[in-house]
Design an enzyme around this catalytic site. Sequence first.
Site, PDB file in Angstrom:
ATOM      1  N   CYS A 248       0.840  -1.209   0.000  1.00 21.52           N
ATOM      2  CA  CYS A 248       0.000   0.000   0.000  1.00 21.52           C
ATOM      3  C   CYS A 248       0.874   1.258   0.000  1.00 21.52           C
ATOM      4  CB  CYS A 248      -0.925  -0.064   1.214  1.00 21.52           C
ATOM      5  SG  CYS A 248      -1.649   1.489   1.699  1.00 21.52           S
TER       6      CYS A 248
ATOM      7  N   CYS B  27       0.083   3.930   2.608  1.00 25.19           N
ATOM      8  CA  CYS B  27       0.496   3.510   3.956  1.00 25.19           C
ATOM      9  C   CYS B  27       1.963   3.886   4.189  1.00 25.19           C
ATOM     10  CB  CYS B  27       0.339   2.001   4.139  1.00 25.19           C
ATOM     11  SG  CYS B  27      -1.345   1.420   3.930  1.00 25.19           S
TER      12      CYS B  27
END
Lengths: 105, 287
Positions: A30, A33
């Site tokens: 991700c 993230c």
Amino acid sequence: MAALHLNEEGFFKLVESEKPVLVDFWADWCGPCKMLAPVIEELAAQYEGKVTVGKVNVDEVPDLAVRYGVMSIPTVILFVKGNEVDRLVGLMDKERFRLMVDAHI
Amino acid sequence: MVYDCLILGGGPAGLSAAVQCGALGLRALLIGNPSGQNPLGRAERVENYLGLPGLTGGELLDAFQRHAAERGVQTVTGRAIAAMAYGDIFALTVGSEVYQGESVILATGVARGRVFPGEARLLGRGVSYCAVCDGMLYRGREVVVVGLAQDAAEEAAFLAGLGCQVTFLAPERPADLSPAIPYKKAQRLEILGEDRVTAVGTEGGQIPCQGVFLLREAVAPAALFPGLALEGGYLRVDRDLATSLPGVYACGDCTGPPLQIAKAVGEGQRAAHSVKNWLERQRNSKK
């Protein structure tokens, strides 16, 4: 103190404690993230002694993601005495997290 | 890498801003949808673009894109789904990638499509705008893909490949939708659930699911940058095309009428100049 990387056991031990706990649900794949990671570390330093900051990798601990209905990452949940009191979903600036934490401590 | 400017939108305004950024020596990255999705490409004839009357929208767009390519404009194809400012840097999430810049030019055109009932409330609780980003969290579960963008069938196939049980909803069945993915015609949608998504309501009844992927051609700029001031439904800008957020500029249809190519191209150029001036002021103030 740096954010703590939590497994399931560590997670439950931590969120049941007296001190509020901010948990970042994330994954390696991700991109947002990864962008959020330094913000989470800054929050861990800023709230040292007042709020514990932890990280849960949703690939390593998928049951926690399911249990707390994490369906988009990053999701950052604030727990107070074991209960979820607030959450923010997505990449956001530090101020938004600070406002959420300050409203509950 | 931190770009001088991230330009969001690959229509006339964004391309004009990108070409001008290049001319001004700025390192810019243009982020846009696949060019087939640009509404200009669907215009039958453009009669009022100075010096080039009678071209189709597609021909004009091709010419703009060729010009940008010849000037070495760096582009990324994808949908921006989130933005964040941290310190002096902006980060834009495109699919599962993140790009960073010291400034942003929004050239997103007019946001089309309305927000569905339940969408905002259940965002991140089953509502997602990005299959690549969140699909892994739905492996083995029932999901609905609402296909409002041209690449939606491709994203539905990606989710099915991960092991999601996909139902595809759209006003019309896309030609490239896999026959293995069930399709239902739907126009009026409602996303249902208390604290997480449990179903999508349609005119033909409810479809139980744990996730809903709303795949639009663009996320509205005000949703990308909370706090952006609007005026009459468009982004509020000053004469320098500065929005209400420092370092964020806007040009083209997203700043309001007239929704014309000449106005978009002119504003794109002006926004690039404003960005250059802003970056210089920022950098001088740090010396």
